[in-house]
Design a protein around this motif. Structure first.
Motif, PDB file in Angstrom:
ATOM      1  N   ALA A  15       0.829  -1.208   0.000  1.00 41.45           N
ATOM      2  CA  ALA A  15       0.000   0.000   0.000  1.00 41.45           C
ATOM      3  C   ALA A  15       0.864   1.260   0.000  1.00 41.45           C
ATOM      4  CB  ALA A  15      -0.927  -0.001   1.208  1.00 41.45           C
ATOM      5  N   VAL A  16       1.891   1.282   0.834  1.00 37.13           N
ATOM      6  CA  VAL A  16       2.777   2.454   0.885  1.00 37.13           C
ATOM      7  C   VAL A  16       3.504   2.628  -0.442  1.00 37.13           C
ATOM      8  CG1 VAL A  16       4.841   3.410   1.982  1.00 37.13           C
ATOM      9  CG2 VAL A  16       3.066   2.358   3.384  1.00 37.13           C
ATOM     10  N   VAL A  21       4.506   5.676  -5.459  1.00 30.79           N
ATOM     11  CA  VAL A  21       4.621   5.696  -6.925  1.00 30.79           C
ATOM     12  C   VAL A  21       3.631   6.701  -7.516  1.00 30.79           C
ATOM     13  CG1 VAL A  21       4.237   4.352  -9.026  1.00 30.79           C
ATOM     14  CG2 VAL A  21       5.552   3.376  -7.143  1.00 30.79           C
ATOM     15  N   ALA A  22       2.409   6.677  -7.023  1.00 28.20           N
ATOM     16  CA  ALA A  22       1.386   7.607  -7.519  1.00 28.20           C
ATOM     17  C   ALA A  22       1.785   9.052  -7.234  1.00 28.20           C
ATOM     18  CB  ALA A  22       0.036   7.289  -6.887  1.00 28.20           C
ATOM     19  N   SER A  23       2.311   9.300  -6.048  1.00 25.95           N
ATOM     20  CA  SER A  23       2.732  10.654  -5.693  1.00 25.95           C
ATOM     21  C   SER A  23       3.857  11.132  -6.600  1.00 25.95           C
ATOM     22  CB  SER A  23       3.192  10.696  -4.233  1.00 25.95           C
ATOM     23  OG  SER A  23       3.597  11.994  -3.867  1.00 25.95           O
ATOM     24  N   GLY A  24       4.811  10.266  -6.861  1.00 24.28           N
ATOM     25  CA  GLY A  24       5.924  10.639  -7.727  1.00 24.28           C
ATOM     26  C   GLY A  24       5.495  10.949  -9.143  1.00 24.28           C
ATOM     27  N   ASP A  30      -0.078  17.286 -11.004  1.00 26.55           N
ATOM     28  CA  ASP A  30      -1.210  17.495 -10.093  1.00 26.55           C
ATOM     29  C   ASP A  30      -0.686  17.414  -8.655  1.00 26.55           C
ATOM     30  OD1 ASP A  30      -3.601  17.610  -8.747  1.00 26.55           O
ATOM     31  OD2 ASP A  30      -4.631  16.144 -10.012  1.00 26.55           O
ATOM     32  N   PRO A  31       0.011  18.465  -8.208  1.00 26.48           N
ATOM     33  CA  PRO A  31       0.666  18.419  -6.895  1.00 26.48           C
ATOM     34  C   PRO A  31      -0.273  18.121  -5.737  1.00 26.48           C
ATOM     35  CG  PRO A  31       1.395  20.335  -8.152  1.00 26.48           C
ATOM     36  CD  PRO A  31       0.255  19.741  -8.900  1.00 26.48           C
ATOM     37  N   GLU A  32      -1.513  18.606  -5.806  1.00 25.88           N
ATOM     38  CA  GLU A  32      -2.439  18.385  -4.694  1.00 25.88           C
ATOM     39  C   GLU A  32      -2.775  16.905  -4.534  1.00 25.88           C
ATOM     40  OE1 GLU A  32      -4.294  19.125  -1.376  1.00 25.88           O
ATOM     41  OE2 GLU A  32      -3.271  20.710  -2.511  1.00 25.88           O
ATOM     42  N   ARG A  33      -3.035  16.241  -5.663  1.00 25.77           N
ATOM     43  CA  ARG A  33      -3.292  14.787  -5.591  1.00 25.77           C
ATOM     44  C   ARG A  33      -2.040  14.045  -5.140  1.00 25.77           C
ATOM     45  NH1 ARG A  33      -5.428  12.361 -10.904  1.00 25.77           N
ATOM     46  NH2 ARG A  33      -5.395  10.476  -9.613  1.00 25.77           N
ATOM     47  N   ALA A  34      -0.883  14.517  -5.597  1.00 24.91           N
ATOM     48  CA  ALA A  34       0.375  13.904  -5.163  1.00 24.91           C
ATOM     49  C   ALA A  34       0.530  14.021  -3.655  1.00 24.91           C
ATOM     50  CB  ALA A  34       1.553  14.567  -5.873  1.00 24.91           C
ATOM     51  N   TRP A  35       0.153  15.175  -3.112  1.00 22.75           N
ATOM     52  CA  TRP A  35       0.227  15.401  -1.683  1.00 22.75           C
ATOM     53  C   TRP A  35      -0.706  14.461  -0.927  1.00 22.75           C
ATOM     54  CZ3 TRP A  35       2.093  16.305   2.715  1.00 22.75           C
ATOM     55  CH2 TRP A  35       1.402  16.883   3.786  1.00 22.75           C
ATOM     56  N   GLN A  36      -1.913  14.233  -1.452  1.00 22.24           N
ATOM     57  CA  GLN A  36      -2.856  13.328  -0.800  1.00 22.24           C
ATOM     58  C   GLN A  36      -2.320  11.893  -0.781  1.00 22.24           C
ATOM     59  OE1 GLN A  36      -5.462  14.380   0.907  1.00 22.24           O
ATOM     60  NE2 GLN A  36      -4.874  16.467   0.284  1.00 22.24           N
ATOM     61  N   HIS A  37      -1.710  11.466  -1.889  1.00 22.00           N
ATOM     62  CA  HIS A  37      -1.098  10.129  -1.916  1.00 22.00           C
ATOM     63  C   HIS A  37       0.062  10.045  -0.920  1.00 22.00           C
ATOM     64  CE1 HIS A  37      -3.172   7.921  -5.056  1.00 22.00           C
ATOM     65  NE2 HIS A  37      -3.184   8.994  -5.815  1.00 22.00           N
ATOM     66  N   ALA A  38       0.874  11.108  -0.865  1.00 17.50           N
ATOM     67  CA  ALA A  38       2.006  11.114   0.072  1.00 17.50           C
ATOM     68  C   ALA A  38       1.515  11.073   1.512  1.00 17.50           C
ATOM     69  CB  ALA A  38       2.859  12.358  -0.168  1.00 17.50           C
ATOM     70  N   ALA A  50      12.340   7.812   3.556  1.00 16.71           N
ATOM     71  CA  ALA A  50      11.962   8.046   2.160  1.00 16.71           C
ATOM     72  C   ALA A  50      10.502   8.490   2.055  1.00 16.71           C
ATOM     73  CB  ALA A  50      12.188   6.776   1.341  1.00 16.71           C
ATOM     74  N   VAL A  51       9.657   7.985   2.953  1.00 16.83           N
ATOM     75  CA  VAL A  51       8.249   8.373   2.959  1.00 16.83           C
ATOM     76  C   VAL A  51       8.111   9.826   3.391  1.00 16.83           C
ATOM     77  CG1 VAL A  51       5.999   7.929   4.000  1.00 16.83           C
ATOM     78  CG2 VAL A  51       7.471   6.019   3.348  1.00 16.83           C
ATOM     79  N   ARG A  52       8.868  10.231   4.416  1.00 18.40           N
ATOM     80  CA  ARG A  52       8.796  11.609   4.890  1.00 18.40           C
ATOM     81  C   ARG A  52       9.337  12.576   3.834  1.00 18.40           C
ATOM     82  NH1 ARG A  52       7.213  11.071  10.345  1.00 18.40           N
ATOM     83  NH2 ARG A  52       6.539  13.239  10.099  1.00 18.40           N
ATOM     84  N   GLU A  53      10.369  12.156   3.121  1.00 23.44           N
ATOM     85  CA  GLU A  53      10.912  13.010   2.049  1.00 23.44           C
ATOM     86  C   GLU A  53       9.891  13.194   0.925  1.00 23.44           C
ATOM     87  OE1 GLU A  53      14.434  13.041  -1.357  1.00 23.44           O
ATOM     88  OE2 GLU A  53      14.525  11.575   0.273  1.00 23.44           O
TER      89      GLU A  53
END
Length: 302
Positions: A15-16, A21-24, A30-38, A50-53
């Motif tokens: 899941a992580v 991958v989706a965030s990257g 679409d930075p906002e969606r990337a932020w939600q995935h992160a 790596a997750v926090r970065e």
């Protein structure tokens, strides 16, 4: 990526990884969606650097500077990596705190950064000076040896663009044009809008709606191209299927014709052999058919 997630429970790894991958993939479009995935990845794997970065970068791109700063600080604490300092300083600018950005720019750790990170910190510090109204100081802050360095360093375009922007802010348009031309020529990745700024200096006004329409047209053209390729593929498949069916029909017809010919030939051969056998029996029995003139002897009369 999975190697960096080894500290997570097995049920969380997949899941992580999917969220990262989706965030990257979305962070530039679409930075906002990337932020939600992160964020989703951070909730499950917040103990992994790596997750926090990834969360920090996505938040920064989406303009969530408070969250980005917190995540960069956490990632730096977990890894000891000082390369986050320029981004942390820029977050301070985004939060309206240019003095804190300058404080970060003057820390001893900056001297140990690699050349690219040092240039980024120079650009952020000059921006912080401009935020404080110190426009001439911003120009001076960027007059560093790297500004005229030879080679093809990837940070050249950004440094030249920042210097041109600082020159424009103090009314030195002729010099700014020179550095914008340099930046536009070096910006192969499109990181800056140097070419557009040059056009604006020449009096060309860019209509945002025009570019939106242009993007829509390109998207439509891409979709049309995909549809055409799909239609062509389907048409090709149909043609091949039709050709195959036609070939099968032709082969079947030829085979049937060949069978009929062979059967007719066989029947004709059987009839000929039967007739020959009957003639042979009659000849053997001395019997002649009633054929006009048969049995007449030439020269004899009744």
């Amino acid at each position: 990526m999975r190697r960096s997630l080894q500290g997570l429970p097995a049920e969380n790894v997949d899941a992580v990884a999917r969220h990262l991958v989706a965030s990257g993939r979305l962070v530039d479009t679409d930075p906002e969606r990337a932020w939600q995935h992160a964020l989703a990845a951070q909730r499950r794997g917040g103990r992994i650097a790596a997750v926090r970065e990834a969360a920090a970068i996505a938040a920064y791109k989406a303009g969530h500077f408070r969250e980005a700063l917190a995540e960069f600080r956490t990632a730096r604490r977990m890894t000891g990596d000082d390369s986050y300092l320029p981004l942390m300083a820029d977050c301070e600018r985004g939060l309206g705190r240019p003095e804190r950005a300058l404080d970060l720019a003057s820390t001893p750790e900056v001297a140990r950064l690699d050349p690219a990170a040092k240039v980024e910190m120079l650009i952020v510090a000059a921006g912080a000076r401009a935020d404080l109204g110190q426009r001439e100081a911003a120009v001076v802050a960027l007059q560093v040896p790297q500004l005229r360095a030879a080679g093809r360093a990837p940070w050249r375009a950004r440094l030249w663009y920042a210097y041109a922007d600082a020159l424009l802010a103090v009314g030195r348009e002729a010099e700014a044009r020179e550095w914008l031309e340099k930046a536009a020529g070096a910006d192969a990745e499109g990181e800056t809008d140097a070419a557009e700024r040059l056009a604006e200096l020449d009096g060309v006004v860019f209509d945002e709606e025009y570019f939106e329409d242009l993007d829509d047209s390109e998207e439509t053209a891409d979709e049309s191209s995909d549809d055409s390729e799909e239609t062509a593929a389907e048409s090709s498949d149909d043609s091949e299927e039709t050709a195959a069916e036609s070939s099968d029909d032709s082969e079947e017809t030829a085979a049937e014709s060949s069978d009929d010919s062979e059967e007719t030939a066989a029947e004709s051969s059987d009839d000929s052999e039967e007739t020959a056998d009957e003639d042979a029996v009659l000849d053997a029995a001395g019997v002649q058919e009633d054929v006009p003139g048969a049995g007449d002897v030439p020269g004899e009369e009744d």
